[in-house]
Design an enzyme around this catalytic site. Structure first.
Site, PDB file in Angstrom:
ATOM      1  CG  ASP A   8      -2.122  -0.912   1.038  1.00  0.00           C
ATOM      2  OD1 ASP A   8      -2.176  -1.623   0.015  1.00  0.00           O
ATOM      3  OD2 ASP A   8      -2.991  -0.936   1.935  1.00  0.00           O
TER       4      ASP A   8
ATOM      5  CG  HIS B 213       1.674  -0.164   4.979  1.00  0.00           C
ATOM      6  ND1 HIS B 213       1.149  -1.213   5.693  1.00  0.00           N
ATOM      7  CD2 HIS B 213       0.618   0.592   4.575  1.00  0.00           C
ATOM      8  CE1 HIS B 213      -0.179  -1.094   5.729  1.00  0.00           C
ATOM      9  NE2 HIS B 213      -0.523  -0.014   5.062  1.00  0.00           N
TER      10      HIS B 213
END
Length: 303
Positions: free
Chosen positions: A119, A269
């Protein structure tokens, strides 16, 4: 007939609330005799939030619906993590709508296959090192990006595409998509990202969507499907996104490896310094254990 059914429902709810209140009251009375005043107040507040009410019932049945009768109640994605390398279980209460709208949180669990996803909310300087590691191992991943990331980092987006990765939709403003009831506004959160991507790459964006913060409703899942996207959740994630509170290498590697499982859609992430520094070891360990890393384009087809 409808009036009679409504009367039965209301009577049933009154009955349930009456006896639920008695049951909770007796339980609280017992608990309050054992704890301090401050603890008692906390206990009372906590327990009261669990008591079913007529308001809750009618709010769910009549208010949390759109004109088509679809629920607009917001849920947060979760799963039950396991440390024995077996696939986790998603939310049982929503399995029906997850299936109905073709959502993914696992891939092919019959084989040692993983799907690596990242992400991207903003750039912290670690995406390019991560791309280098992926290229070293010939691994293709999926990057879920918001519009500001695309407009601020066009060269990184170009490199993702040139290296064969999927660049996928994570919305424009990163809202809870369940909070958007209007279909036009919902679609614009997706189309704004598409337009920004296509202005740079001059190709269509991959049709995978990850709901920001994992928040969704039955209506939002339908809107996503109607717009031509597949909703992709995850079966692994850990607290790696807090820039100033990064996990140690040892703890992160242990957590990732003990929760790796067949068909895993792994969420990391790219703002994580730890992820950038351990990714080479993680992929090497996956390879040594016989796992193959595939793209979301290779997910099992859902009918």
């Amino acid at each position: 007939m409808e009036r009679k059914m409504l009367s039965i429902i209301i009577s049933s709810m009154l009955f349930v609330n009456y006896f639920s209140s008695i049951a909770y009251g007796n339980e609280l009375k017992s608990d309050l005799n054992k704890v301090s005043k401050n603890q008692s107040i906390k206990c009372l507040n906590k327990c009261n939030t669990n008591i079913p009410t007529i308001y809750d019932f009618f709010n769910d049945v009549f208010i949390n619906k759109n004109n088509d009768g679809l629920s607009t109640k917001e849920y947060s994605w979760y799963f039950q993590p396991r440390n024995d390398n077996t696939p986790p279980q998603g939310p049982k209460e929503n399995s029906e709508i997850m299936s109905k709208y073709g959502c993914y949180y696992l891939g092919d669990t019959s084989k040692k296959i993983l799907y690596l996803t990242f992400d991207e909310g903003y750039e912290a300087g670690y995406t390019l090192p991560i791309l280098d590691i992926l290229k070293k191992h010939n691994v293709k991943a999926a990057f879920f990006v918001v519009k500001p990331y695309i407009t601020s980092n066009p060269e990184i987006i170009k490199k993702m595409v040139a290296d064969g990765h999927l660049v996928c939709n994570h919305s424009n403003h990163h809202p809870s998509m369940a909070s958007i009831k209007d279909e036009g506004k919902f679609n614009k959160e997706l189309s704004d990202v598409e337009d920004a991507y296509e202005n740079i790459i001059h190709k269509k964006m991959s049709k995978y969507f990850r709901p920001p913060m994992g928040r969704y409703s039955e209506l939002s899942l339908k809107y996503t499907k109607d717009y031509g996207y597949k909703t992709v959740f995850w079966s692994f994630a850990y607290m790696d996104w807090i820039k100033d509170k990064q996990p140690s290498h040892e703890d992160a590697e242990k957590r990732i490896m003990e929760r790796t499982h067949n068909g895993g859609i792994m969420l990391l992430h790219t703002v994580s310094k730890t992820n950038a520094e351990i990714l080479d070891n993680i992929i090497t360990n996956w390879e040594n254990q016989g796992y193959q890393l595939k793209t979301l384009d290779e997910l099992p087809v859902k009918h």
